[in-house]
Design an enzyme around this catalytic site. Structure first.
Site, short mmCIF file in Angstrom:
data_model
loop_
_atom_site.label_atom_id
_atom_site.label_comp_id
_atom_site.label_asym_id
_atom_site.label_seq_id
_atom_site.Cartn_x
_atom_site.Cartn_y
_atom_site.Cartn_z
N TRP A 278 39.02 36.02 37.00
CA TRP A 278 38.02 35.95 36.99
C TRP A 278 36.38 36.86 36.70
CZ3 TRP A 278 37.98 34.36 43.13
CH2 TRP A 278 36.61 33.75 44.01
N ASP B 220 40.22 42.25 26.48
CA ASP B 220 42.21 42.35 26.12
C ASP B 220 42.58 42.91 25.51
OD1 ASP B 220 41.23 39.00 27.10
OD2 ASP B 220 42.79 38.23 24.60
N LEU C 248 36.23 39.26 34.53
CA LEU C 248 36.20 38.93 33.21
C LEU C 248 35.26 38.36 32.79
CD1 LEU C 248 36.78 39.98 30.47
CD2 LEU C 248 38.70 38.82 30.03
N ASP D 255 44.35 31.65 33.73
CA ASP D 255 43.31 32.09 32.69
C ASP D 255 41.10 31.53 33.05
OD1 ASP D 255 42.20 33.78 30.48
OD2 ASP D 255 43.03 33.11 29.26
C1 GAL Z 1 42.31 35.45 27.01
C2 GAL Z 1 43.51 36.34 27.91
C3 GAL Z 1 45.16 36.80 27.64
C4 GAL Z 1 45.54 36.04 26.84
C5 GAL Z 1 44.94 34.74 26.22
C6 GAL Z 1 45.65 33.62 25.62
O1 GAL Z 1 41.32 35.34 27.40
O2 GAL Z 1 42.76 37.42 28.18
O3 GAL Z 1 45.47 38.06 27.74
O4 GAL Z 1 46.30 35.39 27.61
O5 GAL Z 1 43.77 34.30 26.54
O6 GAL Z 1 45.08 32.20 25.16
#
Ligand code: GAL
Length: 430
Positions: A204, A231, A206, A170
């Site tokens: 990356w 998301d 995003l 992430d």
């Molecule tokens: C976000 C990510 C999600 C999930 C989440 C967990 O940034 O895009 O898919 O992993 O964090 O905290």
């Protein structure tokens, strides 16, 4: 049109269309050479459905714990998920203890993962599945657990020593481009250096989007798949926005996708609460069209037979996993809200999706010219057409200058596959 006239028109149109096709197909970008993800990875990922429940006394069945993953592993085998291709069982955020251990290594929360990650990986492997894990390029994960910044090599070694097969990395708390881009690259090299085959999933582009234009050619050299957009939520608006964003940027995205490197529009939320039946069909069909990783986030202990059958539909999965690895794209959008998408498949076949984006009324008719498909080549001189979703049925043989009419439910999709028929076999149809 008489057969002779049709042939003459084709002779003029085909070279022009072939040139167009040539111009559109840019040279494929070099992919991360770890030999993995030659087709889009398939599996299960906990985030959308289970989020970050860390209090197992409050909610023992849904907290992020080894028990949850062992139950999912059992079901992935007993309910046939593994056998249709869902192989990666992936842990998302919130698995960690709040601090690193004395040697600086990441450690799982001891209450929720009392057996440790190596044991969980063994269990998952014993079922013929692979284990995915989550970490973050910055100094904290999005949910506030320890980040990998400053520990990339050590974390890669730790994951490899546990027997991890996939890392979702992430991008929270990466405030500068240098940290973000440098971090993603360093982790890629570190994973490679471990010698273990570990699929590398990046967010990356995003996170880079808010700082500068992502360089997809570079991203593909370091990652096996990458998130571009927000998301996903368990809602039609979320699926819809993801599709709109993807079609808006499809020229950049489709030219880069291919074996070893895929655009990731995020998890499948089929089998949850927010999507109607037609919307579930649309998500499954379009994720197949987009050559997207198929990572379900749902509760395999409670899933309707219909959602299960949709997710396990072998014909749709075959489109998603087509070895040519070309990502599909939208070819038209009309004023009534109909979208026509196509995806080139191996052997001159095409997957075709017709999406009805209207949210009013009942099923609507959509009529389209087969000569539009595949730059004029999909049904030229003829093709057989199979409907795959919502139900499987044979739509018969068609020549390239015929029209096809389908009825599509609001927010639903018809998914078709065309198979080319060679000239010598098509005389009876033309
Ligand atoms: C976000 C990510 C999600 C999930 C989440 C967990 O940034 O895009 O898919 O992993 O964090 O905290």
């Amino acid at each position: 049109m008489a057969a002779g006239g049709a042939r003459r028109a084709r002779r003029l149109l085909v070279p022009a269309l072939a040139l167009l096709l040539l111009l559109q197909s840019a040279r494929p970008a070099k992919a991360l050479e770890n030999g993995l993800a030659l087709t889009p990875p398939m599996g299960w990922l906990h985030w959308e459905r289970f989020l970050c429940q860390t209090d197992c006394s409050q909610d023992p069945r849904r907290c992020i714990s080894e028990k949850l993953f062992m139950q999912m592993a059992d079901l992935m085998v007993s309910e046939g998920w593994r056998d249709v291709g869902y192989q990666y069982l992936c842990i998302d955020d919130c698995w960690m203890a709040p601090t690193r251990d004395m040697q600086g290594r990441l450690q799982p929360d001891p209450k929720r993962f009392p057996s440790g990650m190596a044991k969980l990986a063994d269990y998952v492997h014993s079922k013929g599945l692979k284990l995915g894990i989550y970490a973050d390029v910055g100094n904290k994960t999005c949910a506030g657990f320890p980040g990998s910044y400053g520990y990339y090599e050590l974390d890669a070694e730790t994951f490899a020593s546990w027997g991890v097969d996939l890392l979702k990395f992430d991008g929270c708390h990466s405030d500068t481009v240098d940290l973000l881009v440098g971090g993603y690259k360093t982790m890629s090299r570190a994973l490679n250096k471990t010698g273990r085959s570990i699929v590398y999933s990046c967010e990356w582009p995003l996170y880079q989007k808010s700082l500068q234009k992502p360089n997809y050619t570079e991203i593909k050299q370091y990652c096996n798949y990458w998130r571009n957009f927000d998301d996903i939520y368990d809602a039609w608006s979320s699926v819809r926005n993801t599709l709109d964003w993807t079609s808006l940027h499809q020229d950049n995205l489709t030219s880069i996708a291919g074996p070893g490197g895929w655009n990731d529009p995020d998890m499948l939320v089929i089998g949850n609460f927010g999507l109607s039946w037609d919307q579930q069909i649309t998500q499954m069909a379009l994720w197949a069209m987009m050559a997207a990783p198929l990572l379900m986030s749902n509760d395999l202990r409670h899933i309707s037979p219909a959602s299960k059958a949709l997710l396990q539909n072998k014909e749709v999965i075959a489109i998603n996993q087509d070895p040519l690895g070309k990502q599909g794209y939208r070819i038209t959008k009309d004023h009534n809200g109909f979208e026509l998408w196509e995806r080139p498949l191996s052997g001159g076949a095409y997957a075709i999706a017709i999406v009805n984006r209207q949210e009013i009324g009942g099923p609507q008719a959509y009529r389209f010219f087969l000569a539009f498909l595949g730059n004029g080549l999909a049904c030229n001189p003829a093709c057989s057409i199979q409907q795959i979703l919502p139900t499987s049925r044979n739509l018969g043989l068609h020549n390239w200058i015929s029209f096809l009419k389908v009825f599509v439910n609001p927010t639903g999709t018809i998914l078709l596959k065309t198979v080319l028929i060679e000239e010598k076999h098509s005389l009876g149809i033309l």
